[in-house]
Scaffold this motif. Structure first.
Motif, mmCIF file in Angstrom:
data_model
loop_
_atom_site.group_PDB
_atom_site.id
_atom_site.type_symbol
_atom_site.label_atom_id
_atom_site.label_comp_id
_atom_site.label_asym_id
_atom_site.label_seq_id
_atom_site.Cartn_x
_atom_site.Cartn_y
_atom_site.Cartn_z
ATOM 1 N N THR A 52 0.816 -1.203 0.000
ATOM 2 C CA THR A 52 0.000 0.000 0.000
ATOM 3 C C THR A 52 0.855 1.261 0.000
ATOM 4 O O THR A 52 1.769 1.379 0.808
ATOM 5 C CB THR A 52 -0.924 0.020 1.241
ATOM 6 O OG1 THR A 52 -1.686 -1.169 1.285
ATOM 7 C CG2 THR A 52 -1.862 1.209 1.198
ATOM 8 N N SER A 53 0.571 2.148 -0.901
ATOM 9 C CA SER A 53 1.159 3.475 -1.072
ATOM 10 C C SER A 53 2.548 3.477 -1.726
ATOM 11 O O SER A 53 3.111 4.533 -1.968
ATOM 12 C CB SER A 53 1.213 4.267 0.242
ATOM 13 O OG SER A 53 2.266 3.841 1.084
ATOM 14 N N HIS A 54 3.089 2.298 -2.034
ATOM 15 C CA HIS A 54 4.423 2.203 -2.645
ATOM 16 C C HIS A 54 4.335 1.690 -4.082
ATOM 17 O O HIS A 54 3.605 0.737 -4.351
ATOM 18 C CB HIS A 54 5.292 1.193 -1.885
ATOM 19 C CG HIS A 54 5.636 1.614 -0.512
ATOM 20 N ND1 HIS A 54 6.795 2.276 -0.214
ATOM 21 C CD2 HIS A 54 4.977 1.452 0.668
ATOM 22 C CE1 HIS A 54 6.840 2.505 1.090
ATOM 23 N NE2 HIS A 54 5.755 2.028 1.643
ATOM 24 N N PRO A 55 5.132 2.258 -4.992
ATOM 25 C CA PRO A 55 5.258 1.615 -6.296
ATOM 26 C C PRO A 55 5.948 0.267 -6.114
ATOM 27 O O PRO A 55 6.666 0.067 -5.128
ATOM 28 C CB PRO A 55 6.117 2.576 -7.111
ATOM 29 C CG PRO A 55 6.665 3.567 -6.163
ATOM 30 C CD PRO A 55 5.918 3.474 -4.883
ATOM 31 N N GLU A 136 10.517 5.253 -13.426
ATOM 32 C CA GLU A 136 11.078 6.374 -12.677
ATOM 33 C C GLU A 136 11.245 5.928 -11.230
ATOM 34 O O GLU A 136 10.510 5.075 -10.741
ATOM 35 C CB GLU A 136 10.139 7.584 -12.747
ATOM 36 C CG GLU A 136 9.940 8.126 -14.151
ATOM 37 C CD GLU A 136 11.241 8.601 -14.784
ATOM 38 O OE1 GLU A 136 12.090 9.168 -14.057
ATOM 39 O OE2 GLU A 136 11.416 8.404 -16.003
ATOM 40 N N PRO A 137 12.201 6.521 -10.497
ATOM 41 C CA PRO A 137 12.393 6.122 -9.108
ATOM 42 C C PRO A 137 11.277 6.621 -8.191
ATOM 43 O O PRO A 137 10.702 7.685 -8.430
ATOM 44 C CB PRO A 137 13.720 6.773 -8.727
ATOM 45 C CG PRO A 137 13.948 7.854 -9.707
ATOM 46 C CD PRO A 137 13.195 7.479 -10.951
ATOM 47 N N GLN A 138 11.006 5.845 -7.161
ATOM 48 C CA GLN A 138 10.088 6.277 -6.116
ATOM 49 C C GLN A 138 10.648 7.548 -5.482
ATOM 50 O O GLN A 138 11.858 7.658 -5.273
ATOM 51 C CB GLN A 138 9.962 5.165 -5.075
ATOM 52 C CG GLN A 138 8.969 5.451 -3.978
ATOM 53 C CD GLN A 138 8.705 4.222 -3.124
ATOM 54 O OE1 GLN A 138 9.281 3.154 -3.339
ATOM 55 N NE2 GLN A 138 7.833 4.356 -2.148
ATOM 56 N N PRO A 139 9.796 8.524 -5.178
ATOM 57 C CA PRO A 139 10.295 9.783 -4.608
ATOM 58 C C PRO A 139 11.039 9.561 -3.286
ATOM 59 O O PRO A 139 10.768 8.617 -2.546
ATOM 60 C CB PRO A 139 9.029 10.599 -4.353
ATOM 61 C CG PRO A 139 7.957 9.967 -5.151
ATOM 62 C CD PRO A 139 8.340 8.537 -5.339
ATOM 63 N N GLY A 144 12.743 1.839 -2.696
ATOM 64 C CA GLY A 144 13.270 1.467 -3.999
ATOM 65 C C GLY A 144 12.246 1.099 -5.048
ATOM 66 O O GLY A 144 12.565 0.342 -5.965
ATOM 67 N N GLY A 145 11.033 1.605 -4.963
ATOM 68 C CA GLY A 145 10.025 1.273 -5.954
ATOM 69 C C GLY A 145 10.296 1.906 -7.310
ATOM 70 O O GLY A 145 11.004 2.899 -7.420
ATOM 71 N N TRP A 146 9.737 1.273 -8.337
ATOM 72 C CA TRP A 146 9.849 1.768 -9.713
ATOM 73 C C TRP A 146 8.465 2.210 -10.168
ATOM 74 O O TRP A 146 7.498 1.445 -10.109
ATOM 75 C CB TRP A 146 10.329 0.678 -10.649
ATOM 76 C CG TRP A 146 11.695 0.130 -10.421
ATOM 77 C CD1 TRP A 146 12.579 0.429 -9.410
ATOM 78 C CD2 TRP A 146 12.341 -0.846 -11.230
ATOM 79 N NE1 TRP A 146 13.716 -0.300 -9.557
ATOM 80 C CE2 TRP A 146 13.604 -1.099 -10.664
ATOM 81 C CE3 TRP A 146 11.971 -1.542 -12.375
ATOM 82 C CZ2 TRP A 146 14.496 -2.014 -11.206
ATOM 83 C CZ3 TRP A 146 12.856 -2.450 -12.914
ATOM 84 C CH2 TRP A 146 14.109 -2.677 -12.334
ATOM 85 N N ILE A 147 8.359 3.431 -10.661
ATOM 86 C CA ILE A 147 7.077 3.975 -11.127
ATOM 87 C C ILE A 147 7.016 3.878 -12.642
ATOM 88 O O ILE A 147 7.824 4.492 -13.345
ATOM 89 C CB ILE A 147 6.897 5.439 -10.688
ATOM 90 C CG1 ILE A 147 6.979 5.536 -9.162
ATOM 91 C CG2 ILE A 147 5.574 5.990 -11.207
ATOM 92 C CD1 ILE A 147 7.039 6.960 -8.636
#
Length: 164
Positions: A52-55, A136-139, A144-147
């Motif tokens: 939840t809330s993370h790419p 794109e990188p997670q803010p 370390g999520g990928w968007i």
């Protein structure tokens, strides 16, 4: 401040529909990581973790990572869901990215399929691709999520989101 989830359109996923605790699932698309102009990892056998809330965070099997790309593992933090992590410096094409990858050598039972698999931070890499689409990188630089384009948030990681 409470986040207001973006409603997903056709063909999109919302990170607010992801579960907590997180879920692990195989990735049917090819995952590719490029550093220093060199493909350092490419796989059709990856996994992603959805929380939840993370790419999604993508994990690559070690056999699909180019030899000599990862520096020696060093102890990193503990994830409440996956266990103790190790961190790696990453090199490719003459470039070096300190602490740009991590793994769980002995994860908790629900995440055993990714034991030894490696995740890469997208920010320090030239490119991280999911099915040929640039992520794109997670803010924020901590997670370390990928968007990818088919993903909607808002995403945890940026200023003011740590309490989500």
């Amino acid at each position: 401040m409470r986040p207001i989830p973006v409603r997903p359109g056709p063909g999109q996923e919302s990170v607010w529909d992801y579960p907590r605790p997180p879920r692990l699932e195989p990735v049917p698309e090819r995952l590719t990581v490029i550093l220093g102009g060199r493909t350092i990892a490419a796989t059709m056998a990856g996994f992603r973790v959805l929380e939840t809330s993370h790419p999604p965070t993508y994990y690559v099997p070690p056999e699909d990572i180019a030899e000599g790309v990862l520096g020696p593992p060093r102890r990193a933090g503990i994830c409440e869901w996956k266990g103790r992590a190790v961190l790696f410096d990453v090199t490719g094409g003459g470039e070096r990215a300190p602490g740009a990858a991590w793994a769980y050598p002995d994860p908790t039972p629900g995440f055993r399929p990714i034991a030894g698999y490696v995740a890469f931070y997208a920010g320090p890499m030239d490119a991280c691709l999911v099915g040929g689409v640039r992520a794109e990188p997670q803010p924020g630089g901590f997670y370390g999520g990928w968007i990818t384009p088919g993903l909607v948030g808002p995403f945890k990681g940026g200023p003011g989101t740590m309490g989500w």
